[in-house]
Enzyme design. Structure first.
Site, PDB file in Angstrom:
ATOM      1  CD  GLU A  98      -3.080   3.289  -7.067  1.00 39.24           C
ATOM      2  OE1 GLU A  98      -3.450   4.443  -7.066  1.00 39.24           O
ATOM      3  OE2 GLU A  98      -2.355   2.872  -6.124  1.00 39.24           O
ATOM      4  CB  SER A 147      -0.827  -0.027   1.353  1.00 39.34           C
ATOM      5  OG  SER A 147      -1.687  -1.081   1.319  1.00 39.34           O
ATOM      6  CG  HIS A 205      -2.176  -0.740  -4.361  1.00 38.35           C
ATOM      7  ND1 HIS A 205      -2.766   0.697  -4.393  1.00 38.35           N
ATOM      8  CD2 HIS A 205      -2.153  -1.366  -3.374  1.00 38.35           C
ATOM      9  CE1 HIS A 205      -3.106   0.744  -2.958  1.00 38.35           C
ATOM     10  NE2 HIS A 205      -2.804  -0.530  -2.584  1.00 38.35           N
TER      11      HIS A 205
HETATM   12  C1  LIG Z   1      -5.435   0.776   1.864  1.00 39.44           C
HETATM   13  C2  LIG Z   1      -5.236  -0.167   0.439  1.00 39.44           C
HETATM   14  O1  LIG Z   1      -3.941   0.091   0.163  1.00 39.44           O
HETATM   15  C3  LIG Z   1      -6.138   0.512  -0.553  1.00 39.44           C
HETATM   16  C4  LIG Z   1      -7.545   0.127  -0.323  1.00 39.44           C
HETATM   17  O2  LIG Z   1      -7.917  -0.869  -0.834  1.00 39.44           O
HETATM   18  S1  LIG Z   1      -8.375   1.402  -0.033  1.00 39.44           S
HETATM   19  C5  LIG Z   1     -10.093   0.750   0.201  1.00 39.44           C
HETATM   20  C6  LIG Z   1     -10.669   0.873  -0.932  1.00 39.44           C
HETATM   21  N1  LIG Z   1     -12.131   0.487  -0.916  1.00 39.44           N
HETATM   22  C7  LIG Z   1     -12.959   1.293  -0.665  1.00 39.44           C
HETATM   23  O3  LIG Z   1     -13.049   2.491  -0.507  1.00 39.44           O
HETATM   24  C8  LIG Z   1     -14.575   0.667  -0.450  1.00 39.44           C
HETATM   25  C9  LIG Z   1     -15.558   1.632  -0.287  1.00 39.44           C
HETATM   26  N2  LIG Z   1     -16.799   0.578  -0.229  1.00 39.44           N
HETATM   27  C10 LIG Z   1     -17.378   0.321  -1.382  1.00 39.44           C
HETATM   28  O4  LIG Z   1     -17.167   0.503  -2.358  1.00 39.44           O
HETATM   29  C11 LIG Z   1     -18.686  -0.387  -0.934  1.00 39.44           C
HETATM   30  O5  LIG Z   1     -19.249  -0.196   0.403  1.00 39.44           O
HETATM   31  C12 LIG Z   1     -18.710  -1.979  -1.230  1.00 39.44           C
HETATM   32  C13 LIG Z   1     -18.340  -2.570  -2.628  1.00 39.44           C
HETATM   33  C14 LIG Z   1     -17.658  -2.622  -0.197  1.00 39.44           C
HETATM   34  C15 LIG Z   1     -19.868  -2.785  -0.723  1.00 39.44           C
HETATM   35  O6  LIG Z   1     -20.865  -2.239  -1.147  1.00 39.44           O
HETATM   36  P1  LIG Z   1     -22.270  -1.844  -0.694  1.00 39.44           P
HETATM   37  O7  LIG Z   1     -23.263  -1.678  -1.830  1.00 39.44           O
HETATM   38  O8  LIG Z   1     -21.862  -0.729   0.161  1.00 39.44           O
HETATM   39  O9  LIG Z   1     -22.496  -3.022   0.262  1.00 39.44           O
HETATM   40  P2  LIG Z   1     -23.249  -4.363   0.553  1.00 39.44           P
HETATM   41  O10 LIG Z   1     -24.606  -4.370   0.525  1.00 39.44           O
HETATM   42  O11 LIG Z   1     -22.325  -5.074   1.428  1.00 39.44           O
HETATM   43  O12 LIG Z   1     -22.750  -5.071  -1.029  1.00 39.44           O
HETATM   44  C16 LIG Z   1     -23.461  -4.965  -2.009  1.00 39.44           C
HETATM   45  C17 LIG Z   1     -23.110  -6.249  -3.128  1.00 39.44           C
HETATM   46  O13 LIG Z   1     -21.916  -6.114  -3.484  1.00 39.44           O
HETATM   47  C18 LIG Z   1     -21.217  -7.410  -3.346  1.00 39.44           C
HETATM   48  N3  LIG Z   1     -20.021  -7.613  -2.684  1.00 39.44           N
HETATM   49  C19 LIG Z   1     -19.955  -6.640  -1.570  1.00 39.44           C
HETATM   50  N4  LIG Z   1     -18.592  -7.092  -1.040  1.00 39.44           N
HETATM   51  C20 LIG Z   1     -18.127  -8.378  -1.763  1.00 39.44           C
HETATM   52  C21 LIG Z   1     -17.264  -9.505  -1.598  1.00 39.44           C
HETATM   53  N5  LIG Z   1     -16.282  -9.075  -0.512  1.00 39.44           N
HETATM   54  N6  LIG Z   1     -17.246 -10.344  -2.347  1.00 39.44           N
HETATM   55  C22 LIG Z   1     -18.274 -10.327  -3.382  1.00 39.44           C
HETATM   56  N7  LIG Z   1     -19.268  -9.685  -3.638  1.00 39.44           N
HETATM   57  C23 LIG Z   1     -19.504  -8.746  -2.578  1.00 39.44           C
HETATM   58  C24 LIG Z   1     -22.297  -8.476  -3.080  1.00 39.44           C
HETATM   59  O14 LIG Z   1     -23.044  -8.690  -4.468  1.00 39.44           O
HETATM   60  C25 LIG Z   1     -23.282  -7.763  -2.403  1.00 39.44           C
HETATM   61  O15 LIG Z   1     -24.473  -8.096  -2.131  1.00 39.44           O
HETATM   62  P3  LIG Z   1     -25.075  -9.067  -1.135  1.00 39.44           P
HETATM   63  O16 LIG Z   1     -24.767  -8.290   0.164  1.00 39.44           O
HETATM   64  O17 LIG Z   1     -26.313  -9.309  -0.912  1.00 39.44           O
HETATM   65  O18 LIG Z   1     -23.887 -10.218  -0.962  1.00 39.44           O
HETATM   66  N1  LIG Z   2      -6.293  -4.164   3.651  1.00 39.52           N
HETATM   67  C1  LIG Z   2      -6.444  -3.495   2.510  1.00 39.52           C
HETATM   68  O1  LIG Z   2      -7.355  -2.640   2.464  1.00 39.52           O
HETATM   69  C2  LIG Z   2      -5.276  -3.414   1.601  1.00 39.52           C
HETATM   70  C3  LIG Z   2      -5.437  -2.980   0.158  1.00 39.52           C
HETATM   71  C4  LIG Z   2      -4.396  -2.782  -0.839  1.00 39.52           C
HETATM   72  C5  LIG Z   2      -3.187  -3.252  -0.425  1.00 39.52           C
HETATM   73  N2  LIG Z   2      -2.935  -3.607   1.012  1.00 39.52           N
HETATM   74  C6  LIG Z   2      -1.552  -4.496   1.278  1.00 39.52           C
HETATM   75  O2  LIG Z   2      -1.823  -5.798   0.842  1.00 39.52           O
HETATM   76  C7  LIG Z   2      -1.013  -6.326   2.013  1.00 39.52           C
HETATM   77  C8  LIG Z   2      -1.647  -7.449   2.712  1.00 39.52           C
HETATM   78  O3  LIG Z   2      -2.610  -6.480   3.385  1.00 39.52           O
HETATM   79  P1  LIG Z   2      -3.723  -7.328   3.957  1.00 39.52           P
HETATM   80  O4  LIG Z   2      -4.952  -6.468   4.399  1.00 39.52           O
HETATM   81  O5  LIG Z   2      -4.400  -8.647   3.190  1.00 39.52           O
HETATM   82  O6  LIG Z   2      -3.036  -7.994   5.264  1.00 39.52           O
HETATM   83  P2  LIG Z   2      -3.769  -9.243   6.336  1.00 39.52           P
HETATM   84  O7  LIG Z   2      -3.251  -8.942   7.449  1.00 39.52           O
HETATM   85  O8  LIG Z   2      -5.298  -9.287   6.081  1.00 39.52           O
HETATM   86  O9  LIG Z   2      -3.054 -10.689   5.582  1.00 39.52           O
HETATM   87  C9  LIG Z   2      -1.870 -10.736   5.404  1.00 39.52           C
HETATM   88  C10 LIG Z   2      -1.418 -12.242   5.335  1.00 39.52           C
HETATM   89  O10 LIG Z   2      -0.206 -12.636   5.159  1.00 39.52           O
HETATM   90  C11 LIG Z   2       0.475 -13.858   5.748  1.00 39.52           C
HETATM   91  N3  LIG Z   2       1.842 -13.577   5.844  1.00 39.52           N
HETATM   92  C12 LIG Z   2       2.557 -12.795   6.718  1.00 39.52           C
HETATM   93  N4  LIG Z   2       3.892 -12.988   6.383  1.00 39.52           N
HETATM   94  C13 LIG Z   2       4.058 -14.015   5.505  1.00 39.52           C
HETATM   95  C14 LIG Z   2       5.022 -14.651   4.967  1.00 39.52           C
HETATM   96  N5  LIG Z   2       6.369 -14.485   5.312  1.00 39.52           N
HETATM   97  N6  LIG Z   2       4.692 -15.743   3.978  1.00 39.52           N
HETATM   98  C15 LIG Z   2       3.452 -16.058   3.668  1.00 39.52           C
HETATM   99  N7  LIG Z   2       2.355 -15.373   4.112  1.00 39.52           N
HETATM  100  C16 LIG Z   2       2.599 -14.317   5.086  1.00 39.52           C
HETATM  101  C17 LIG Z   2      -0.378 -13.492   7.102  1.00 39.52           C
HETATM  102  O11 LIG Z   2      -0.344 -14.986   7.685  1.00 39.52           O
HETATM  103  C18 LIG Z   2      -1.745 -13.107   6.724  1.00 39.52           C
HETATM  104  O12 LIG Z   2      -2.646 -14.110   6.624  1.00 39.52           O
HETATM  105  C19 LIG Z   2       0.015  -5.373   2.650  1.00 39.52           C
HETATM  106  O13 LIG Z   2       0.881  -5.049   2.036  1.00 39.52           O
HETATM  107  C20 LIG Z   2      -1.211  -4.203   2.533  1.00 39.52           C
HETATM  108  O14 LIG Z   2      -0.641  -2.956   2.698  1.00 39.52           O
HETATM  109  C21 LIG Z   2      -3.664  -3.683   1.876  1.00 39.52           C
END
Ligand SMILES: C[C@H](O)CC(=O)SCCNC(=O)CCNC(=O)[C@H](O)C(C)(C)COP(=O)(O)OP(=O)(O)OC[C@H]1O[C@@H](n2cnc3c(N)ncnc32)[C@H](O)[C@@H]1OP(=O)(O)O
Ligand SMILES: NC(=O)c1ccc[n+]([C@@H]2O[C@H](COP(=O)([O-])OP(=O)(O)OC[C@H]3O[C@@H](n4cnc5c(N)ncnc54)[C@H](O)[C@@H]3O)[C@@H](O)[C@H]2O)c1
Length: 309
Positions: A177, A144, A165
């Site tokens: 990404e 991330s 990503h």
């Molecule tokens: C930090 C990292 O590096 C980077 C990141 O990842 S940052 C995070 C980026 N993500 C976001 O910003 C997520 C923001 N949230 C969303 O877009 C939406 O809330 C969401 C897509 C997660 C869920 O959708 P939403 O309509 O709000 O809620 P929800 O009613 O739970 O889901 C609707 C439908 O989507 C589908 N769905 C949601 N999550 C799902 C999953 N994990 N797997 C499969 N289907 C899924 C299902 O069809 C679900 O219907 P169901 O509940 O009947 O099964």
């Molecule tokens: N959580 C998010 O929304 C998100 C979104 C994009 C990217 N990321 C990135 O993805 C990566 C994983 O995040 P996450 O949220 O899935 O974490 P998580 O804690 O849910 O999962 C990490 C997994 O890696 C396993 N693990 C740790 N060390 C290991 C090793 N040496 N060999 C094999 N498995 C090992 C752990 O047992 C765990 O199951 C991080 O770099 C995070 O920054 C996270």
């Protein structure tokens, strides 16, 4: 002209060959992200090995994949639910699991790493895999916030190393990404773009800069919401509602922090703060630190003890 055409055809067929080459994918880390990436890769016909540190964790990952697939199937086969189970089983057949990364990478085209957000741990993993994987294997990190170049530095394949990503939840979020580090070859970068498209995702090209595009904007925003609450300027509930109804975000910042994982969010902000301590956008949060110290990591630990919601 004929030369240009021949060159063009050659470049098309070589990029098709590169794309065709990524058939077998090893995902390291079966947590929130790794399980989602494995699911999407298997759903798009790739052969996937999912690796984690224990059988118990892998069992939990498999359960998570199956329940996510059930949600997909429920929607996809709303008219004909009886076809849903065959759809799920076909995809699950494309996934196997292992606790021995070094042995499974011997037959893989691409390694996608999704383990804990810690530079040293990622470097150790890739350093070991570099010795075991074939020459052609591309390595990618789902980090991330860490520089891809720093992670890649533990290997001797800088040209075959890039960033992929994904976003949480991977089955739903369309963006990937694709990060080109200074050492990443154009061929590797193109293969990663092609692979992202083969997963049905929309790739964007990123430089190897902190947080790439999304997290550079999103993480300071989420932390600013926590600081706003810490200053007593709004309740968590009101801030979440305000951003959903006032800015059209699908989740409020506290809900999203819980969803991403408080530990991952803390790793990200701490790492950036260490590198750029004077930047107020990267200031650590006492509340976030306290919750992580208490083991309250958000949705991944347990929604019932969910820290922010
Ligand atoms: C930090 C990292 O590096 C980077 C990141 O990842 S940052 C995070 C980026 N993500 C976001 O910003 C997520 C923001 N949230 C969303 O877009 C939406 O809330 C969401 C897509 C997660 C869920 O959708 P939403 O309509 O709000 O809620 P929800 O009613 O739970 O889901 C609707 C439908 O989507 C589908 N769905 C949601 N999550 C799902 C999953 N994990 N797997 C499969 N289907 C899924 C299902 O069809 C679900 O219907 P169901 O509940 O009947 O099964
Ligand atoms: N959580 C998010 O929304 C998100 C979104 C994009 C990217 N990321 C990135 O993805 C990566 C994983 O995040 P996450 O949220 O899935 O974490 P998580 O804690 O849910 O999962 C990490 C997994 O890696 C396993 N693990 C740790 N060390 C290991 C090793 N040496 N060999 C094999 N498995 C090992 C752990 O047992 C765990 O199951 C991080 O770099 C995070 O920054 C996270």
């Amino acid at each position: 002209m004929a030369f240009v055409t021949r060159q063009f055809i050659r470049s098309l067929s070589s990029s098709a060959a590169l794309h065709a080459a990524i058939k077998h994918v090893t995902i390291i880390g079966g947590g929130l992200m790794g399980a989602g990436i494995a699911q999407v890769a298997a759903s798009t016909g790739h052969s996937v090995v999912l690796v984690d540190t224990s059988e118990d964790i892998l069992k939990k990952s498999a359960k998570g994949i199956e329940s996510s697939l059930k949600r997909v199937a429920k929607k996809k086969f709303a008219e004909k639910p009886e076809d849903g189970e065959a759809f799920i089983q076909k995809i699950l057949k494309n996934i196997s699991t292992s606790t021995d990364a070094a042995s499974v990478v011997q037959g893989t085209d691409l390694v996608v790493e999704a383990i804990v957000e810690n530079l040293k741990v990622k470097q150790d993993l890739f350093g070991a895999l570099d010795k075991a994987a074939p020459e052609h294997t591309i390595f990618a990190s789902n980090t991330s916030s860490l520089p891809i170049a720093d992670i890649a530095s533990s290997t001797a394949r800088l040209d075959r190393f890039g960033g992929l990503h994904f976003f949480n939840p991977v089955p739903m979020m369309k963006l990937v990404e694709v990060i080109k580090a200074p050492g990443t070859s154009q061929q590797t970068f193109d293969s990663l773009l092609e692979f992202s498209k083969a997963l049905g995702k929309h790739p964007v090209s990123c430089k190897d800069t902190p947080g790439f595009i999304v997290n550079r904007l999103l993480v300071p925003y989420m932390l600013e919401a926590v600081r706003l609450h810490e200053r007593g300027h709004g309740s968590k509930e009101d801030i979440d509602v305000a951003m959903k109804l006032g800015a059209g975000y699908p989740m409020g910042p506290f809900e999203l922090l819980d969803y991403v994982g408080l530990d991952t969010s803390k790793f990200i902000i701490d790492g950036w703060h260490e590198k750029d301590p004077d930047n107020p956008l990267f200031a650590p949060s006492p509340l976030l630190n306290k919750l992580v110290a208490e083991g309250k990591l958000g949705k991944k630990t347990d929604v019932a003890v969910s820290s922010f919601i």
